[in-house]
Scaffold this active site. Structure first.
Site, mmCIF file in Angstrom:
data_model
loop_
_atom_site.group_PDB
_atom_site.id
_atom_site.type_symbol
_atom_site.label_atom_id
_atom_site.label_comp_id
_atom_site.label_asym_id
_atom_site.label_seq_id
_atom_site.Cartn_x
_atom_site.Cartn_y
_atom_site.Cartn_z
ATOM 1 C CE LYS A 90 -3.993 2.062 0.398
ATOM 2 N NZ LYS A 90 -3.649 2.748 -0.871
ATOM 3 C CD GLN A 111 3.239 4.597 2.138
ATOM 4 O OE1 GLN A 111 3.750 5.428 1.423
ATOM 5 N NE2 GLN A 111 2.170 4.839 2.864
ATOM 6 C CE LYS A 114 4.155 7.597 5.533
ATOM 7 N NZ LYS A 114 3.892 8.595 4.464
ATOM 8 C CE LYS A 126 4.592 7.400 -2.491
ATOM 9 N NZ LYS A 126 3.801 7.992 -1.399
ATOM 10 C CG ASP A 166 3.238 10.993 -3.143
ATOM 11 O OD1 ASP A 166 3.196 10.804 -1.917
ATOM 12 O OD2 ASP A 166 4.186 11.607 -3.679
ATOM 13 C CB THR A 210 -2.235 13.527 4.212
ATOM 14 O OG1 THR A 210 -2.618 12.345 3.512
ATOM 15 C CG2 THR A 210 -0.765 13.486 4.517
#
Ligand code: NDP
Length: 445
Positions: A90, A111, A114, A126, A166, A210
């Site tokens: 993800k 990621q 996170k 990513k 993104d 975010t």
């Protein structure tokens, strides 16, 4: 770093030559893990560190497309499927001319930790392309997205790999990408992408998540000192998705954001950012920050320097990697800034982080403070799987709860490893141990 950790880092540098951002991200994590490995040496057994720094799979592909004048262009596409210990890969897709394999690997590596911090069942990945959506027509962006997805669709799926947005990838791009995926697969797999439109599987509060999450994290940090955001002056960088909603939440909590930026410069608006105007310029018109200044008396555009030159109490870097260096950190500290929470990924250089930590101010790394976006993406996946949709208040309340949990996990891990208040150590240690324990349970795979 102790020998065992240093050796892993040297191997990463030797094997991934020229990938400076990836080296930087790995170094930050490995340095933090020193006390973790010292306390739990079994984490260094079975090459666990060597495995965690090596992506499970890297995909690089040609993306040919035709512009409105009939000219053929070739961009490069990437998807790095880094770690699937906790769930399907993800992580977002970035479309920006600076994209290369090292940038995608740094983002994918970050990621992993996170996503682990969110405590949801999502692995790390990513992707993106060196395509630049700026100045392209909708039709050009659509043709690019269709070509990109034609290859990417072979590698993703709701239980395999779930991309999102993104830099340069927002609702428009996710729409074109989803449309092409659906057509190629003949299947309405809503859960294959997140950040979707509300009418076709998107989650309320995902757009805001975010930026909102970053400010909520800053609020939790301030609460440890008995303070709030009320009345605080804030410098924000960027004028995209993360920046806009960080400004919105900060205003809701009584703070006063006075800057934002894009690659043409930064705006100072001492009266406080006019959010409706900023949204109109950036979200509706896809304009530049100068368009805001031309319609806002009292606001000024600065084309030299950074928003960090403006005296503030709180800094929220929300644009891109390495946008806040040692000089900017020194300026912020000199001006009395006491909180830095990263909305972007790795926006502060290692030297800037060292300066914040030496000064003892509150500093949160992006993998903790900007995790609200991916956390809400996981909530979107949950709603897709259940064929349901929550109202805004429900989704936002879940986001707020997750941000408090991430904050508290960081605080607890920092205390466990003997450095109270060190959110870098806290985030890396808490994220790493969650992933590492599962990798050990899964055996050598
Ligand atoms: P957007 O594309 O919506 O906005 C990016 C903003 O940053 C734009 O204002 C852009 O200006 C500016 N910017 C980008 N690159 C540069 C650069 N090299 N120099 C100066 N300004 C730059 O992206 P997001 O808001 O989604 O992402 C911002 C950051 O937040 C990134 O680091 C991303 O990885 C991170 N992030 C995003 C999440 C999300 O949910 N969207 C989740 C977690 C982290 P210009 O238009 O001029 O290029």
């Amino acid at each position: 770093m102790q020998d065992v950790v240093e050796k892993v880092y040297e191997q990463v540098v030797a094997r991934n030559r020229g990938e400076a951002e990836f080296h930087q991200a790995v170094r930050e994590v490995l340095e933090s893990l020193d006390p973790v490995i010292a306390k739990h040496p079994h984490y260094a057994d079975n090459a666990l560190l060597e495995r965690i720094v090596e992506p499970e799979r890297q995909i690089m592909f040609r993306v040919p497309w035709v512009d409105d004048a009939g000219q053929v262009h070739v961009n490069r596409g990437f998807r790095v499927e880094f770690n699937s210990a906790l769930g399907p890969y993800k992580g977002g897709l970035r479309f920006h001319p600076s994209v290369n394999v090292g940038i995608i690997k740094f983002l994918g590596f970050e990621q992993i930790f996170k996503n682990a911090l969110t405590n949801q069942a999502i692995g790390g990945g990513k992707g993106g392309s060196d395509f630049d959506p700026h100045g392209k027509s909708d039709a050009e962006v659509m043709r690019f997205c269709q070509s990109f997805m034609t290859e990417l669709s072979r590698h993703i799926g709701p239980n395999t790999d779930v991309p999102a947005g993104d830099i340069g990838v927002g609702g428009r791009e996710i729409g074109y990408l989803f449309g092409q995926y659906k057509r190629l697969r003949n299947s309405y797999d809503a859960g294959v992408l997140t950040g979707k439109g509300l009418a076709w599987g998107g989650s309320l509060a995902r757009t805001e998540a975010t930026g909102y999450g970053t400010v909520l994290f800053a609020q939790s940090m301030l609460a440890t000192k008995g303070e709030t955001l009320e009345g605080k002056k804030i410098a924000v960088s960027g004028a995209g998705n993360v920046a806009i909603y960080a400004i919105e939440k900060a205003q809701q909590l009584g703070a006063k954001p006075i800057t934002f930026s894009d690659s043409s410069g930064y705006v100072v608006d001492e009266a406080g950012v006019d959010l409706d105007l900023l949204k109109q310029v950036k979200e509706v018109e896809r304009g530049r920050v100068a368009d805001y200044v031309s319609r806002r008396p009292g606001a000024r555009l600065v084309t030299e320097g950074r928003p960090w030159d403006v005296p503030v109490d709180v800094a929220l870097p929300c644009a891109t990697q390495n946008e806040l260096d040692a000089d900017s950190a020194a300026t912020l500290l000199r001006n009395g800034c006491a909180v830095v929470a990263e909305g972007a990924n790795m926006p502060c250089t290692p030297e800037a982080i060292a300066a914040f930590q030496a000064a003892g101010i509150l500093y949160a790394p992006g993998k903790a403070s900007n995790a609200g976006g991916v956390a809400t993406s996981a909530l979107e996946m949950e709603q897709n799987a259940g064929r349901t949709r929550w109202d805004f208040a429900t989704a936002e309340a879940k986001l707020a709860g997750i941000m408090v949990d991430i904050h508290d996990s960081c605080v607890e891990a920092a205390e466990t490893y003997g450095r109270p208040g060190d959110y870098v150590l806290g985030a890396n240690a808490a994220g790493f141990t969650r992933v590492a324990d599962v990798m050990i349970a899964h055996g050598i795979v």
